[in-house]
Design an enzyme around this catalytic site. Structure first.
Site, PDB file in Angstrom:
ATOM      1  N   GLY A 109      16.830 -10.107 -11.715  1.00  0.00           N
ATOM      2  CA  GLY A 109      18.143 -10.452 -10.983  1.00  0.00           C
ATOM      3  C   GLY A 109      18.659  -9.247 -10.174  1.00  0.00           C
ATOM      4  CG  MET A 154      14.063  -1.534  -5.865  1.00  0.00           C
ATOM      5  SD  MET A 154      12.497  -1.639  -6.782  1.00  0.00           S
ATOM      6  CE  MET A 154      11.368  -2.302  -5.403  1.00  0.00           C
ATOM      7  N   PRO A 155      16.033  -1.650  -3.010  1.00  0.00           N
ATOM      8  CG  PRO A 155      17.345   0.377  -2.284  1.00  0.00           C
ATOM      9  CD  PRO A 155      16.910  -0.745  -3.643  1.00  0.00           C
ATOM     10  N   GLY A 204      11.525   3.593  -0.638  1.00  0.00           N
ATOM     11  CA  GLY A 204      12.115   4.660  -1.531  1.00  0.00           C
ATOM     12  C   GLY A 204      11.336   6.081  -1.331  1.00  0.00           C
ATOM     13  CE1 TYR A 211       5.296  11.585 -11.235  1.00  0.00           C
ATOM     14  CE2 TYR A 211       6.911  11.012 -10.102  1.00  0.00           C
ATOM     15  CZ  TYR A 211       5.679  10.800 -10.405  1.00  0.00           C
ATOM     16  OH  TYR A 211       4.840   9.552 -10.244  1.00  0.00           O
ATOM     17  CG  HIS A 251       3.275   7.587 -15.457  1.00  0.00           C
ATOM     18  ND1 HIS A 251       4.139   8.729 -15.180  1.00  0.00           N
ATOM     19  CD2 HIS A 251       2.604   7.604 -14.260  1.00  0.00           C
ATOM     20  CE1 HIS A 251       3.969   9.266 -13.898  1.00  0.00           C
ATOM     21  NE2 HIS A 251       3.053   8.587 -13.391  1.00  0.00           N
TER      22      HIS A 251
HETATM   23  P1  NAP Z   1       2.072  10.334  -0.521  1.00  0.00           P
HETATM   24  O1  NAP Z   1       3.314   9.685  -0.439  1.00  0.00           O
HETATM   25  O2  NAP Z   1       0.894   9.492  -0.034  1.00  0.00           O
HETATM   26  O3  NAP Z   1       1.776  11.513   0.445  1.00  0.00           O
HETATM   27  C1  NAP Z   1       2.660  12.533   0.432  1.00  0.00           C
HETATM   28  C2  NAP Z   1       2.388  13.791   1.586  1.00  0.00           C
HETATM   29  O4  NAP Z   1       2.555  12.916   2.810  1.00  0.00           O
HETATM   30  C3  NAP Z   1       3.077  14.815   1.437  1.00  0.00           C
HETATM   31  O5  NAP Z   1       2.292  15.978   1.747  1.00  0.00           O
HETATM   32  C4  NAP Z   1       3.883  14.547   2.779  1.00  0.00           C
HETATM   33  O6  NAP Z   1       4.278  16.137   3.265  1.00  0.00           O
HETATM   34  C5  NAP Z   1       3.386  14.055   3.552  1.00  0.00           C
HETATM   35  N1  NAP Z   1       4.162  13.037   4.495  1.00  0.00           N
HETATM   36  C6  NAP Z   1       5.249  12.083   4.101  1.00  0.00           C
HETATM   37  N2  NAP Z   1       5.799  11.463   5.079  1.00  0.00           N
HETATM   38  C7  NAP Z   1       5.060  12.008   6.147  1.00  0.00           C
HETATM   39  C8  NAP Z   1       5.154  11.598   7.418  1.00  0.00           C
HETATM   40  N3  NAP Z   1       6.131  10.926   8.036  1.00  0.00           N
HETATM   41  N4  NAP Z   1       4.301  12.162   8.465  1.00  0.00           N
HETATM   42  C9  NAP Z   1       3.281  13.117   8.008  1.00  0.00           C
HETATM   43  N5  NAP Z   1       3.292  13.603   6.632  1.00  0.00           N
HETATM   44  C10 NAP Z   1       4.114  12.911   5.906  1.00  0.00           C
HETATM   45  O7  NAP Z   1       1.624  10.820  -1.872  1.00  0.00           O
HETATM   46  P2  NAP Z   1       2.626  11.158  -3.006  1.00  0.00           P
HETATM   47  O8  NAP Z   1       3.882  11.855  -2.627  1.00  0.00           O
HETATM   48  O9  NAP Z   1       1.849  12.075  -3.847  1.00  0.00           O
HETATM   49  O10 NAP Z   1       2.976   9.916  -3.495  1.00  0.00           O
HETATM   50  C11 NAP Z   1       3.937   9.267  -3.372  1.00  0.00           C
HETATM   51  C12 NAP Z   1       4.811   8.953  -4.574  1.00  0.00           C
HETATM   52  O11 NAP Z   1       4.358   8.016  -5.484  1.00  0.00           O
HETATM   53  C13 NAP Z   1       5.121  10.323  -5.468  1.00  0.00           C
HETATM   54  O12 NAP Z   1       5.896  11.291  -4.911  1.00  0.00           O
HETATM   55  C14 NAP Z   1       5.532   9.794  -6.752  1.00  0.00           C
HETATM   56  O13 NAP Z   1       6.759   9.259  -6.774  1.00  0.00           O
HETATM   57  C15 NAP Z   1       4.449   8.373  -6.874  1.00  0.00           C
HETATM   58  N6  NAP Z   1       3.452   8.592  -7.445  1.00  0.00           N
HETATM   59  C16 NAP Z   1       3.181   7.727  -8.809  1.00  0.00           C
HETATM   60  C17 NAP Z   1       1.893   7.760  -9.455  1.00  0.00           C
HETATM   61  C18 NAP Z   1       1.803   6.898 -10.440  1.00  0.00           C
HETATM   62  O14 NAP Z   1       0.663   6.961 -11.305  1.00  0.00           O
HETATM   63  N7  NAP Z   1       2.470   6.068 -10.742  1.00  0.00           N
HETATM   64  C19 NAP Z   1       0.744   8.534  -8.914  1.00  0.00           C
HETATM   65  C20 NAP Z   1       1.002   9.306  -7.740  1.00  0.00           C
HETATM   66  C21 NAP Z   1       2.269   9.320  -7.193  1.00  0.00           C
HETATM   67  P3  NAP Z   1       5.949  16.691   3.526  1.00  0.00           P
HETATM   68  O15 NAP Z   1       6.466  16.681   2.493  1.00  0.00           O
HETATM   69  O16 NAP Z   1       5.408  17.626   4.532  1.00  0.00           O
HETATM   70  O17 NAP Z   1       6.353  15.451   4.368  1.00  0.00           O
END
Ligand code: NAP
Length: 481
Positions: free
Chosen positions: A225, A228-229, A232, A264, A320
């Site tokens: 209910g 969520m944006p 993110g 994290y 997770h």
């Molecule tokens: P990602 O979003 O695929 O990639 C992040 C990389 O992309 C960073 O090096 C960032 O560098 C770059 N980036 C971001 N926007 C950009 C743009 N507009 N143009 C060029 N480069 C760009 O990978 P991620 O951050 O590892 O994953 C996303 C999120 O998913 C995580 O932060 C975490 O919250 C979540 N996650 C969850 C799980 C899970 O098991 N549930 C696993 C992995 C990740 P800059 O900092 O230089 O922008």
């Protein structure tokens, strides 16, 4: 003994599993006003042998709602249900107009629901007397009640209309009989035909993108209910001041959703960024996650997350990963939801097989599943499965993940499409996700990238371009889970 084609033995007798906790609809306050299409359903049922439970679970799956099992204070034994014994307990109760078997417990927060699907097995042509106990012990005024029964051979008869006087202030729909093995497709057709305007029926896989603007992402309504944006900020690997500053930069650029996790090690920084930003807490949506090494003591882990974030409540908490004690941990989250500590619940790294094992074990349907999704790993089987269940799908590693972004952002097809629209490759990939019905959380500490990632509401990818990106799928996972 009454003669009837139906009897408790219509249901094959099996052992009763433990009764799930009452659905804790967790809202500390009512999440949303009653809008059209915003009606919330609860499936309440009585089942001795799990046949009615099977149909109740199918209804909950289609309606995107939770279930509450009516549990008798004194459980029915095999002998209690003996159809051929005129003095068996069930037989005596069904012949006694005043019999009202006592129910153990009571559903919490019934007032949060507008529609009650009410299920029972047919006993001697009628609803079991415990259904009358339920109706007469609850305030159901103004609610819509949809009765359903299960039997092998006998019909619904007047079993549904006989219930009306026990909740005369409710609006009653016609009842429906199901055999135990009725398909989910049949259940779906029936529910759609009822036109109940349930939020669980709202399409969690197609967003109102026209309502968005750069710097102002639209929302999707979760099956809990809450809204969520759909854009993110991921915070994996953002620590300390880098994290605080990224949160503030993102809030200044219109982000209202953040993804963090115990693992994290930055929940404090996420909370600090939010508090320092000056943006009202209630405008912001925060997701955090419990890690498998916390599942054995999830109740304390939830309180720890609340303390570290220090923003009052948690909008969304995920498990997770699948792992030992994950069901118990989720049940702890259900309890925290009932206490108003968490608003919506979800999972991460659960695929179809894991979901099929997990869903029957829990009461509150997950609102969201967060999995690895990007052009090289598209999960085209998992996405429709989740959407059919009313579960939002969220992409982690939307840009391929650190170490893989360079290859993805330099991909020829993506660059051709980016050039055609005057956008960046990252923006094309993010927009492709939204048009597929997938929300995302790209990670970044670069304010320019952050701004870019929420500036994707001024162009549209054509069908041909969508197909070209879809064709990039190579089932290539960039992480092991
Ligand atoms: P990602 O979003 O695929 O990639 C992040 C990389 O992309 C960073 O090096 C960032 O560098 C770059 N980036 C971001 N926007 C950009 C743009 N507009 N143009 C060029 N480069 C760009 O990978 P991620 O951050 O590892 O994953 C996303 C999120 O998913 C995580 O932060 C975490 O919250 C979540 N996650 C969850 C799980 C899970 O098991 N549930 C696993 C992995 C990740 P800059 O900092 O230089 O922008």
């Amino acid at each position: 003994m009454m003669s009837s084609a139906c009897s408790p033995s219509d249901e094959a007798v099996k052992t009763e599993p433990p009764t799930p906790a009452p659905n804790p609809n967790s809202a500390p306050d009512n999440p949303n006003p009653q809008l059209d299409g915003d009606r919330r359903a609860l499936v309440v049922y009585f089942s001795c042998t799990n046949t009615t439970k099977g149909i109740a679970d199918r209804i909950a799956s289609v309606a995107g709602s939770s279930t509450y099992r009516i549990k008798p204070e004194t459980p029915y034994t095999y002998n209690d249900l003996d159809y051929n014994n005129s003095s068996s307990r069930a037989n005596r109760e069904q012949n006694d107009t005043s019999a009202r078997p006592t129910i153990a417990g009571t559903p919490e927060n019934l007032s949060n629901y507008d529609v009650i699907f009410l299920g029972y097995p047919i006993w001697w042509g009628k609803a079991p007397k415990i259904i009358f106990t339920f109706l007469e012990s609850q305030n159901l005024a103004g609610k819509t009640i949809v009765p359903f029964c299960t039997s092998h051979s006998s019909g619904l008869g007047t079993s549904d209309t006989e219930l009306h006087s026990s909740a005369s202030q409710a609006e009653w729909k016609d009842g429906r009989r199901f055999s135990g093995d009725e398909s989910e497709a049949t259940v779906k057709d029936w529910i759609e035909g009822l036109k109940l305007n349930l939020n669980g029926n709202s399409d969690v896989g197609s967003f109102n993108l026209a309502a968005g603007a750069n710097g102002n992402a639209p929302t999707v309504r979760l099956n809990s209910g809450y809204d969520m944006p759909i854009v993110g900020l991921g915070t994996y690997s953002l620590l300390g001041d880098v994290c605080v500053n990224s949160i503030i930069a993102a809030l200044q650029r219109g982000f209202r959703k953040f993804d963090t996790a115990y693992m994290y090690d930055n929940e404090e920084s996420v909370g600090e960024g939010i508090r320092r930003s000056g943006v009202p807490r209630e405008e912001i949506f925060v997701c955090t996650k419990l890690y498998p090494n916390q599942y054995a003591d999830a109740e304390n882990a939830i309180d720890k997350a609340l303390r570290k974030l220090d923003i009052g409540y948690i909008d969304l908490m995920l498990l997770h990963h699948p792992g030992a004690n994950d069901v118990a941990a989720y049940k702890a989250m259900e309890k925290a939801a009932a206490e108003g500590k968490i608003r919506s619940l979800g999972l991460s790294n659960y695929y179809i097989k894991e979901m099929n094992g997990f869903l029957p074990e829990v009461t509150i349907k997950p609102a969201l599943v967060q999995n690895e999704i990007h052009p090289f790993y598209q999960e085209n089987d998992v996405i429709p499965y989740m959407h059919e269940q009313g579960i939002v799908v969220e992409a982690w590693y939307p840009l391929g993940g650190r170490g893989h972004t360079a290859e993805m952002l330099s991909n020829k097809t993506i660059n051709r499409i980016a050039k055609a629209h005057g956008k960046s490759p990252a923006q094309v990939i993010l927009r492709w996700n939204l048009q597929k019905g997938v929300v995302f959380i790209p990670g970044s500490s670069n304010p320019d990238h952050i701004e870019e990632n929420i500036s994707i509401f001024d162009f549209e990818i054509t069908d041909e371009e969508m197909a070209a990106i879809n064709a990039l799928d190579r089932n290539e996972k960039h992480d092991w889970y």
